[in-house]
Design a protein around this motif. Sequence first.
Motif, PDB file in Angstrom:
ATOM      1  N   GLU A  46       0.803  -1.215   0.000  1.00  0.00           N
ATOM      2  CA  GLU A  46       0.000   0.000   0.000  1.00  0.00           C
ATOM      3  C   GLU A  46       0.844   1.276   0.000  1.00  0.00           C
ATOM      4  O   GLU A  46       0.337   2.365  -0.273  1.00  0.00           O
ATOM      5  N   TRP A  47       2.156   1.147   0.288  1.00  0.00           N
ATOM      6  CA  TRP A  47       3.075   2.295   0.242  1.00  0.00           C
ATOM      7  C   TRP A  47       3.908   2.295  -1.038  1.00  0.00           C
ATOM      8  O   TRP A  47       4.898   3.022  -1.135  1.00  0.00           O
ATOM      9  N   ASP A  48       3.535   1.464  -2.011  1.00  0.00           N
ATOM     10  CA  ASP A  48       4.235   1.352  -3.295  1.00  0.00           C
ATOM     11  C   ASP A  48       5.678   0.900  -3.136  1.00  0.00           C
ATOM     12  O   ASP A  48       6.556   1.265  -3.934  1.00  0.00           O
ATOM     13  N   ASP A  49       5.923   0.089  -2.108  1.00  0.00           N
ATOM     14  CA  ASP A  49       7.223  -0.551  -1.936  1.00  0.00           C
ATOM     15  C   ASP A  49       7.130  -1.984  -2.450  1.00  0.00           C
ATOM     16  O   ASP A  49       6.137  -2.682  -2.198  1.00  0.00           O
ATOM     17  N   SER A  50       8.154  -2.440  -3.165  1.00  0.00           N
ATOM     18  CA  SER A  50       8.121  -3.787  -3.720  1.00  0.00           C
ATOM     19  C   SER A  50       8.258  -4.830  -2.619  1.00  0.00           C
ATOM     20  O   SER A  50       9.051  -4.676  -1.693  1.00  0.00           O
ATOM     21  N   VAL A  51       7.437  -5.871  -2.716  1.00  0.00           N
ATOM     22  CA  VAL A  51       7.475  -6.987  -1.769  1.00  0.00           C
ATOM     23  C   VAL A  51       7.396  -8.285  -2.564  1.00  0.00           C
ATOM     24  O   VAL A  51       6.872  -8.323  -3.673  1.00  0.00           O
ATOM     25  N   ALA A  52       7.941  -9.348  -1.999  1.00  0.00           N
ATOM     26  CA  ALA A  52       7.977 -10.642  -2.690  1.00  0.00           C
ATOM     27  C   ALA A  52       6.572 -11.166  -2.948  1.00  0.00           C
ATOM     28  O   ALA A  52       5.641 -10.928  -2.166  1.00  0.00           O
ATOM     29  N   TYR A 421      -6.590  -7.990  -0.878  1.00  0.00           N
ATOM     30  CA  TYR A 421      -7.287  -7.174   0.121  1.00  0.00           C
ATOM     31  C   TYR A 421      -8.310  -6.268  -0.550  1.00  0.00           C
ATOM     32  O   TYR A 421      -9.433  -6.101  -0.076  1.00  0.00           O
ATOM     33  N   ASN A 422      -7.910  -5.698  -1.670  1.00  0.00           N
ATOM     34  CA  ASN A 422      -8.802  -4.803  -2.395  1.00  0.00           C
ATOM     35  C   ASN A 422     -10.015  -5.546  -2.944  1.00  0.00           C
ATOM     36  O   ASN A 422     -11.155  -5.062  -2.851  1.00  0.00           O
ATOM     37  N   GLY A 423      -9.763  -6.735  -3.520  1.00  0.00           N
ATOM     38  CA  GLY A 423     -10.863  -7.513  -4.083  1.00  0.00           C
ATOM     39  C   GLY A 423     -11.862  -7.953  -3.030  1.00  0.00           C
ATOM     40  O   GLY A 423     -13.083  -7.870  -3.236  1.00  0.00           O
ATOM     41  N   ILE A 424     -11.375  -8.419  -1.890  1.00  0.00           N
ATOM     42  CA  ILE A 424     -12.271  -8.848  -0.799  1.00  0.00           C
ATOM     43  C   ILE A 424     -13.041  -7.644  -0.260  1.00  0.00           C
ATOM     44  O   ILE A 424     -14.253  -7.713  -0.020  1.00  0.00           O
ATOM     45  N   GLY A 425     -12.316  -6.527  -0.081  1.00  0.00           N
ATOM     46  CA  GLY A 425     -12.974  -5.325   0.423  1.00  0.00           C
ATOM     47  C   GLY A 425     -14.067  -4.834  -0.503  1.00  0.00           C
ATOM     48  O   GLY A 425     -15.166  -4.470  -0.064  1.00  0.00           O
ATOM     49  N   LYS A 426     -13.802  -4.839  -1.813  1.00  0.00           N
ATOM     50  CA  LYS A 426     -14.813  -4.400  -2.772  1.00  0.00           C
ATOM     51  C   LYS A 426     -16.006  -5.351  -2.813  1.00  0.00           C
ATOM     52  O   LYS A 426     -17.147  -4.927  -2.986  1.00  0.00           O
ATOM     53  N   ALA A 427     -15.737  -6.654  -2.663  1.00  0.00           N
ATOM     54  CA  ALA A 427     -16.826  -7.629  -2.639  1.00  0.00           C
ATOM     55  C   ALA A 427     -17.735  -7.387  -1.436  1.00  0.00           C
ATOM     56  O   ALA A 427     -18.973  -7.438  -1.552  1.00  0.00           O
ATOM     57  N   TYR A 428     -17.142  -7.116  -0.272  1.00  0.00           N
ATOM     58  CA  TYR A 428     -17.944  -6.780   0.911  1.00  0.00           C
ATOM     59  C   TYR A 428     -18.717  -5.483   0.696  1.00  0.00           C
ATOM     60  O   TYR A 428     -19.873  -5.354   1.123  1.00  0.00           O
ATOM     61  N   ALA A 429     -18.085  -4.521   0.021  1.00  0.00           N
ATOM     62  CA  ALA A 429     -18.750  -3.245  -0.231  1.00  0.00           C
ATOM     63  C   ALA A 429     -19.958  -3.422  -1.145  1.00  0.00           C
ATOM     64  O   ALA A 429     -21.007  -2.803  -0.941  1.00  0.00           O
ATOM     65  N   GLN A 430     -19.830  -4.293  -2.161  1.00  0.00           N
ATOM     66  CA  GLN A 430     -20.950  -4.561  -3.056  1.00  0.00           C
ATOM     67  C   GLN A 430     -22.099  -5.230  -2.308  1.00  0.00           C
ATOM     68  O   GLN A 430     -23.271  -5.044  -2.647  1.00  0.00           O
ATOM     69  N   ALA A 431     -21.759  -6.020  -1.281  1.00  0.00           N
ATOM     70  CA  ALA A 431     -22.786  -6.671  -0.460  1.00  0.00           C
ATOM     71  C   ALA A 431     -23.286  -5.753   0.653  1.00  0.00           C
ATOM     72  O   ALA A 431     -24.087  -6.175   1.487  1.00  0.00           O
ATOM     73  N   GLU A 432     -22.814  -4.485   0.657  1.00  0.00           N
ATOM     74  CA  GLU A 432     -23.193  -3.468   1.650  1.00  0.00           C
ATOM     75  C   GLU A 432     -22.795  -3.860   3.062  1.00  0.00           C
ATOM     76  O   GLU A 432     -23.411  -3.445   4.040  1.00  0.00           O
ATOM     77  N   GLU A 433     -21.738  -4.666   3.159  1.00  0.00           N
ATOM     78  CA  GLU A 433     -21.167  -4.997   4.466  1.00  0.00           C
ATOM     79  C   GLU A 433     -19.918  -4.127   4.648  1.00  0.00           C
ATOM     80  O   GLU A 433     -18.780  -4.582   4.556  1.00  0.00           O
ATOM     81  N   LEU A 441     -10.028  -3.014   2.972  1.00  0.00           N
ATOM     82  CA  LEU A 441      -9.590  -1.893   2.151  1.00  0.00           C
ATOM     83  C   LEU A 441      -8.518  -1.068   2.841  1.00  0.00           C
ATOM     84  O   LEU A 441      -7.747  -0.376   2.180  1.00  0.00           O
ATOM     85  N   ARG A 442      -8.443  -1.143   4.156  1.00  0.00           N
ATOM     86  CA  ARG A 442      -7.422  -0.410   4.906  1.00  0.00           C
ATOM     87  C   ARG A 442      -6.022  -0.854   4.484  1.00  0.00           C
ATOM     88  O   ARG A 442      -5.068  -0.074   4.501  1.00  0.00           O
ATOM     89  N   TYR A 443      -5.880  -2.137   4.100  1.00  0.00           N
ATOM     90  CA  TYR A 443      -4.574  -2.685   3.730  1.00  0.00           C
ATOM     91  C   TYR A 443      -4.359  -2.743   2.220  1.00  0.00           C
ATOM     92  O   TYR A 443      -3.330  -3.227   1.762  1.00  0.00           O
ATOM     93  N   SER A 444      -5.332  -2.268   1.460  1.00  0.00           N
ATOM     94  CA  SER A 444      -5.226  -2.373   0.005  1.00  0.00           C
ATOM     95  C   SER A 444      -4.519  -1.189  -0.629  1.00  0.00           C
ATOM     96  O   SER A 444      -4.045  -1.278  -1.763  1.00  0.00           O
ATOM     97  N   GLY A 445      -4.463  -0.063   0.065  1.00  0.00           N
ATOM     98  CA  GLY A 445      -3.877   1.135  -0.513  1.00  0.00           C
ATOM     99  C   GLY A 445      -4.808   1.860  -1.461  1.00  0.00           C
ATOM    100  O   GLY A 445      -4.435   2.871  -2.054  1.00  0.00           O
ATOM    101  N   ASP A 446      -6.053   1.367  -1.609  1.00  0.00           N
ATOM    102  CA  ASP A 446      -7.031   1.999  -2.496  1.00  0.00           C
ATOM    103  C   ASP A 446      -7.810   3.047  -1.693  1.00  0.00           C
ATOM    104  O   ASP A 446      -8.854   2.763  -1.106  1.00  0.00           O
ATOM    105  N   LYS A 447      -7.296   4.261  -1.680  1.00  0.00           N
ATOM    106  CA  LYS A 447      -7.907   5.330  -0.889  1.00  0.00           C
ATOM    107  C   LYS A 447      -9.293   5.693  -1.400  1.00  0.00           C
ATOM    108  O   LYS A 447     -10.185   6.044  -0.624  1.00  0.00           O
ATOM    109  N   TYR A 448      -9.461   5.600  -2.725  1.00  0.00           N
ATOM    110  CA  TYR A 448     -10.746   5.961  -3.331  1.00  0.00           C
ATOM    111  C   TYR A 448     -11.852   5.014  -2.845  1.00  0.00           C
ATOM    112  O   TYR A 448     -12.903   5.452  -2.385  1.00  0.00           O
ATOM    113  N   SER A 449     -11.616   3.702  -2.940  1.00  0.00           N
ATOM    114  CA  SER A 449     -12.628   2.726  -2.512  1.00  0.00           C
ATOM    115  C   SER A 449     -12.845   2.778  -1.003  1.00  0.00           C
ATOM    116  O   SER A 449     -13.977   2.632  -0.524  1.00  0.00           O
TER     117      SER A 449
END
Length: 494
Positions: A46-52, A421-433, A441-449
Motif C-alpha cells: 500500500e506504500w508502493d514498496d516492492s514486496v515478494a 485485500y482490495n478484491g475482498i474489500g470491494k466484494a464486501y462493499a458490493q454486499a453493503e457490508e 480496504l485499509r490494507y489495500s492502498g485503495d484510498k478511493y474505494s
Amino acid sequence: MVWIMYKNLIRGLGICMAVVLAGAMVWGTGIQVSAQSNFNSYTYDEWDDSVAAPASYQPVFSRNGIEIGAGAFNTPQDLFMDADGHLYVVDTGNNRIVVLDAELNLQEIMESVRMNGEEIPLTDIEGLYVTEEHVMYASQTSASRVLVIEDGEVTATIEKPVSSLIAEDFIFAPTKIGIDIYGRAYVLSKGCYSGLLQFDVDGSFMGFFGANKVEVTADVIFNYMWKNLLSDAQRAAMTSILPIEYSNVDCSRDGFVYTSTVGTQLPKSQIKKLNPLGNNIYYALGNAEFNFGDEEFSYTKGKVNYPSFMDVKVDEDGFIFAIDLTSGRIFERDQEANLIGVFGGMGNQLGTFQTPVAVEVYQGRVYVLDRGKSNITVFEPTEYGALVEEATILYNNGLYDESSAAWQQVLARNANSTLAYNGIGKAYAQAEEYTDALKYLRYSGDKYSYSRSFSKNRLLVIRKYGPFAVIGLVLIVIGVKVAKRAKRRKKDER
C-alpha cells in the motif's frame, strides 16, 4: 566455549533442514522451481514498496528459428497470433514471414506474394495484422506502403495519403498496424509525431488519431522560458521539442485502441487506451496518473532508468500485457490498472531476454519475441497467477461472493497481495457490508474505494442509530428542563 558449540550445533541443524526442504521442493515441483528462479517475482504494497510475491507466469519452453526448422531468424520485429492459433513471425532480416502453430511448430514460410500478376518479395516487413477473415495487413516500410494480402494475392495497398493534413515532405514509413472491429486501420509511421494515421475500410485517410503530447519536464520548461528571451531567428535555430513517438498499437475486441510508448518519463504516457475520439481513458481508479511498470525506478550512473514499452497486447478477458525494454519484464494489469503480475527480466536463462520486442497472448499463454536472442519464449500462468485472474474476472462479472472466496485463496498464498485485500474489500462493499469492507480496504492502498465505503458506512450508521440519538437528545433536553422546574419549585417552597 559452550555457547559457541551450541551456536554451531544450531547452525548445522538449520543448514540440514534447509537442504532437506530444498530437496523436497525440487522433488515436488521439478522444472517449475528452476524456471521460476530465473527472475524475481514481486508486487507492491500500500506504500508502493516492492514486496515478494509468487510467480504469476512461468516459462515453459523457447525455440529459435533453427529449432523450429525455418533456419535462423534475422532481426525479427513483430509477432501476431490470429484467432485460429496461427503465430506469424515477422522475420525482417530474412525478408519473410514465418507461420507457426501454438506449439511453435512450423506451418509455412512466406517469402513472396503475387501483385498485379507478378511475384514480389516480402522485403523490409516490420509489422502485420491478420483479421478473423484471414486478410493480412503487412507494413512494407522501405516501400512506403501497407500490403493487403488475401490467399497470397495483394488485393489493395495503403500508401501515403493525399490530404491537407499531410505535408508535402512527409515520409510515409509504416511500421506497426492494427485493425479495429469496424475494419479501420491504424498505422504507425516512423518519424511521425502527430499520432496514428487512421484509414477507413475503403483505404481513405481519415486523419491523425490519438497524438501524444509533449512531456512537461524541467528541460521543457527551461527551454520555453529561454525562448521568450531570444529573437525570432534564434528561436528558429533551436531544436524543436516534439512529443514522444508510439512504439506499437493493438486493436482489441472491446473496440478500443491500445498504444505503447518508448522513452517516456511521465507515468500517464506509458500505455494508453484510446476511445473513438482519440482520448486516453485508461486511468487507475481514483487516480489519473500511475506507472504501468515499476513503482521503484533503478539507476545507472546516477541516471534514472525510465521504462520503454515496446509492445502492448490485450487478451480476451481484458488483461493488458506490455513489455518494458529497459527491464525486460512483462507487466500485466487489469482494466482498472491494478497490477496482476510481473515476470521476465534481462538475462540468458529461460524466461529472460536480451531485446524483447513483441508480445502475444493466446488461450492463457504468453508468447514473447526476443530480437536479441532471435527466439520465442512461451509462458503459462502458474496456479497463483490463474487464481488472481479468475478472481478478477469473477468480480468484473458481478459474482462478488465467488470472487471473495477466490481472493481469500490468493491471500492465503500471498499475504502481501494488496490486490486480494482490495478484491475482498470491494466484494464486501458490493454486499453493503461496509464494516468488513473497511477492514480489508485499509490494507489495500485503495484510498478511493476506502473513502467511498467509509462514507456509505457512516450513512448506514446514521440511519440505524440516528433516530435513537435524536430521541435520546430530546429526552435529555426534557430531563434538563424538568430538573430545572423541580429546582425552582423547591426554591419557591422555601
